[in-house]
Design a protein around this motif. Structure first.
Motif, PDB file in Angstrom:
ATOM      1  N   ALA A 130       0.826  -1.214   0.000  1.00  0.00           N
ATOM      2  CA  ALA A 130       0.000   0.000   0.000  1.00  0.00           C
ATOM      3  C   ALA A 130       0.859   1.263   0.000  1.00  0.00           C
ATOM      4  CB  ALA A 130      -0.933  -0.006   1.211  1.00  0.00           C
ATOM      5  N   GLU A 131       1.926   1.263   0.797  1.00  0.00           N
ATOM      6  CA  GLU A 131       2.812   2.433   0.835  1.00  0.00           C
ATOM      7  C   GLU A 131       3.533   2.624  -0.501  1.00  0.00           C
ATOM      8  OE1 GLU A 131       4.125   2.446   5.549  1.00  0.00           O
ATOM      9  OE2 GLU A 131       5.066   1.022   4.175  1.00  0.00           O
ATOM     10  N   THR A 132       3.957   1.538  -1.103  1.00  0.00           N
ATOM     11  CA  THR A 132       4.610   1.613  -2.413  1.00  0.00           C
ATOM     12  C   THR A 132       3.631   2.124  -3.458  1.00  0.00           C
ATOM     13  OG1 THR A 132       6.085  -0.206  -1.812  1.00  0.00           O
ATOM     14  CG2 THR A 132       5.875   0.294  -4.155  1.00  0.00           C
ATOM     15  N   ALA A 133       2.409   1.623  -3.412  1.00  0.00           N
ATOM     16  CA  ALA A 133       1.375   2.088  -4.352  1.00  0.00           C
ATOM     17  C   ALA A 133       1.114   3.580  -4.184  1.00  0.00           C
ATOM     18  CB  ALA A 133       0.090   1.291  -4.143  1.00  0.00           C
ATOM     19  N   ALA A 134       1.123   4.053  -2.937  1.00  0.00           N
ATOM     20  CA  ALA A 134       0.909   5.485  -2.695  1.00  0.00           C
ATOM     21  C   ALA A 134       2.050   6.306  -3.274  1.00  0.00           C
ATOM     22  CB  ALA A 134       0.766   5.742  -1.194  1.00  0.00           C
ATOM     23  N   VAL A 135       3.281   5.847  -3.102  1.00  0.00           N
ATOM     24  CA  VAL A 135       4.429   6.582  -3.642  1.00  0.00           C
ATOM     25  C   VAL A 135       4.369   6.621  -5.165  1.00  0.00           C
ATOM     26  CG1 VAL A 135       6.945   6.518  -3.939  1.00  0.00           C
ATOM     27  CG2 VAL A 135       5.962   6.143  -1.681  1.00  0.00           C
ATOM     28  N   LEU A 136       4.030   5.488  -5.782  1.00  0.00           N
ATOM     29  CA  LEU A 136       3.993   5.404  -7.241  1.00  0.00           C
ATOM     30  C   LEU A 136       2.674   5.885  -7.832  1.00  0.00           C
ATOM     31  CD1 LEU A 136       5.739   1.957  -7.699  1.00  0.00           C
ATOM     32  CD2 LEU A 136       6.718   4.227  -8.053  1.00  0.00           C
ATOM     33  N   ARG A 137       1.696   6.147  -6.947  1.00  0.00           N
ATOM     34  CA  ARG A 137       0.367   6.593  -7.374  1.00  0.00           C
ATOM     35  C   ARG A 137      -0.265   5.612  -8.358  1.00  0.00           C
ATOM     36  NH1 ARG A 137       2.230  12.753  -8.003  1.00  0.00           N
ATOM     37  NH2 ARG A 137       2.161  13.292  -5.807  1.00  0.00           N
ATOM     38  N   CYS A 138      -0.335   4.366  -7.903  1.00  0.00           N
ATOM     39  CA  CYS A 138      -0.949   3.313  -8.712  1.00  0.00           C
ATOM     40  C   CYS A 138      -1.674   2.354  -7.773  1.00  0.00           C
ATOM     41  CB  CYS A 138       0.105   2.572  -9.533  1.00  0.00           C
ATOM     42  SG  CYS A 138       1.277   1.612  -8.561  1.00  0.00           S
ATOM     43  N   PRO A 139      -2.526   1.489  -8.301  1.00  0.00           N
ATOM     44  CA  PRO A 139      -3.229   0.533  -7.439  1.00  0.00           C
ATOM     45  C   PRO A 139      -2.260  -0.495  -6.836  1.00  0.00           C
ATOM     46  CG  PRO A 139      -4.258   0.665  -9.615  1.00  0.00           C
ATOM     47  CD  PRO A 139      -2.982   1.425  -9.691  1.00  0.00           C
ATOM     48  N   PRO A 140      -2.585  -1.013  -5.650  1.00  0.00           N
ATOM     49  CA  PRO A 140      -1.729  -2.027  -5.030  1.00  0.00           C
ATOM     50  C   PRO A 140      -1.510  -3.256  -5.918  1.00  0.00           C
ATOM     51  CG  PRO A 140      -3.308  -1.196  -3.433  1.00  0.00           C
ATOM     52  CD  PRO A 140      -3.687  -0.606  -4.766  1.00  0.00           C
ATOM     53  N   GLY A 141      -2.520  -3.637  -6.674  1.00  0.00           N
ATOM     54  CA  GLY A 141      -2.369  -4.779  -7.580  1.00  0.00           C
ATOM     55  C   GLY A 141      -1.290  -4.549  -8.627  1.00  0.00           C
ATOM     56  N   THR A 142      -1.145  -3.314  -9.059  1.00  0.00           N
ATOM     57  CA  THR A 142      -0.100  -2.986 -10.027  1.00  0.00           C
ATOM     58  C   THR A 142       1.272  -3.177  -9.397  1.00  0.00           C
ATOM     59  OG1 THR A 142      -1.553  -1.423 -11.145  1.00  0.00           O
ATOM     60  CG2 THR A 142       0.808  -1.156 -11.519  1.00  0.00           C
ATOM     61  N   VAL A 143       1.401  -2.780  -8.133  1.00  0.00           N
ATOM     62  CA  VAL A 143       2.675  -2.956  -7.425  1.00  0.00           C
ATOM     63  C   VAL A 143       3.029  -4.435  -7.340  1.00  0.00           C
ATOM     64  CG1 VAL A 143       3.842  -2.712  -5.186  1.00  0.00           C
ATOM     65  CG2 VAL A 143       2.499  -0.819  -6.108  1.00  0.00           C
ATOM     66  N   THR A 144       2.062  -5.266  -6.965  1.00  0.00           N
ATOM     67  CA  THR A 144       2.360  -6.692  -6.818  1.00  0.00           C
ATOM     68  C   THR A 144       2.693  -7.335  -8.158  1.00  0.00           C
ATOM     69  OG1 THR A 144       0.001  -7.248  -6.847  1.00  0.00           O
ATOM     70  CG2 THR A 144       1.030  -7.008  -4.696  1.00  0.00           C
ATOM     71  N   SER A 145       2.011  -6.942  -9.220  1.00  0.00           N
ATOM     72  CA  SER A 145       2.318  -7.543 -10.521  1.00  0.00           C
ATOM     73  C   SER A 145       3.673  -7.071 -11.043  1.00  0.00           C
ATOM     74  CB  SER A 145       1.207  -7.274 -11.541  1.00  0.00           C
ATOM     75  OG  SER A 145       1.120  -5.906 -11.836  1.00  0.00           O
ATOM     76  N   ILE A 146       3.990  -5.799 -10.839  1.00  0.00           N
ATOM     77  CA  ILE A 146       5.303  -5.299 -11.262  1.00  0.00           C
ATOM     78  C   ILE A 146       6.400  -5.990 -10.453  1.00  0.00           C
ATOM     79  CG2 ILE A 146       6.836  -3.289 -11.254  1.00  0.00           C
ATOM     80  CD1 ILE A 146       4.396  -1.571 -11.959  1.00  0.00           C
ATOM     81  N   ALA A 147       6.188  -6.124  -9.147  1.00  0.00           N
ATOM     82  CA  ALA A 147       7.185  -6.791  -8.293  1.00  0.00           C
ATOM     83  C   ALA A 147       7.370  -8.239  -8.722  1.00  0.00           C
ATOM     84  CB  ALA A 147       6.775  -6.712  -6.830  1.00  0.00           C
ATOM     85  N   SER A 148       6.282  -8.901  -9.013  1.00  0.00           N
ATOM     86  CA  SER A 148       6.350 -10.304  -9.433  1.00  0.00           C
ATOM     87  C   SER A 148       7.157 -10.451 -10.720  1.00  0.00           C
ATOM     88  CB  SER A 148       4.940 -10.853  -9.619  1.00  0.00           C
ATOM     89  OG  SER A 148       4.989 -12.160 -10.106  1.00  0.00           O
ATOM     90  N   ARG A 149       6.864  -9.605 -11.705  1.00  0.00           N
ATOM     91  CA  ARG A 149       7.600  -9.676 -12.973  1.00  0.00           C
ATOM     92  C   ARG A 149       9.069  -9.313 -12.779  1.00  0.00           C
ATOM     93  NH1 ARG A 149       2.835  -7.291 -14.954  1.00  0.00           N
ATOM     94  NH2 ARG A 149       3.838  -5.258 -14.974  1.00  0.00           N
TER      95      ARG A 149
END
Length: 170
Positions: A130-149
């Protein structure tokens, strides 16, 4: 120095080392990391009179820093690349640390900017999704998919195997 300037100075003193560590990991370069922090702090200082409205000045500064990093490729001066930079001599017992640090820098260099930002924020700055998503201004799901890739890419390049092949070897 006014109270607002003193507050900003105290903030930089406290948050500076963490910001510098993140910036060096983002840029992959000691000096570019320092430039990134300085550029971000100048932008934050211009808005510092509103810092009481921010949930977290550190989170706001990280957002500015990551956004600046992601847009640097558009700036002409960023195309300069230093070569044959002198490396400070390492003590013999630090050789493993230097090798690991170099391997990490090379691995991070192979990620695109957004993947690199997610990996640095999530795993080095230890921010939550959630904190990463807030910094990047994107949904949390986007953070998890980017991290996974990004993690898959790092694993594949480190071992030459996909995650499925690694699981099969266990």
């Amino acid at each position: 120095m006014g109270g607002n300037d003193r507050d900003f100075s105290d903030f930089v003193t406290g948050a500076g080392p963490a910001l510098l560590k993140s910036a060096r990991l983002l840029t992959g370069d000691w000096h570019l990391g320092e430039d990134l922090v300085q550029t971000a702090l100048v932008q934050v200082y211009r808005r510092w009179n509103r810092h009481a409205e921010w949930d977290s000045p550190l989170a706001y500064t990280r957002t500015v820093m990551v956004n600046t990093f992601c847009t640097w490729r558009r700036r002409r001066w960023h195309r300069e690349v230093a070569t044959a930079a002198p490396v400070p001599p390492a003590a013999p017992d630090a050789a493993d640390r230097v090798a690991a640090s170099d391997a990490l820098a090379r691995a991070l260099d192979r990620l695109d900017r957004r993947q690199r930002a997610v990996i640095v924020l999530r795993y080095f700055d230890e921010l939550s999704v959630a904190e990463t998503a807030a910094v990047l201004r994107c949904p949390p799901g986007t953070v998890t998919s980017i991290a996974s890739r990004a993690l898959e890419k790092l694993r594949r390049e480190a071992t030459g195997w996909t995650t499925r092949e690694l699981e099969d070897r266990r």
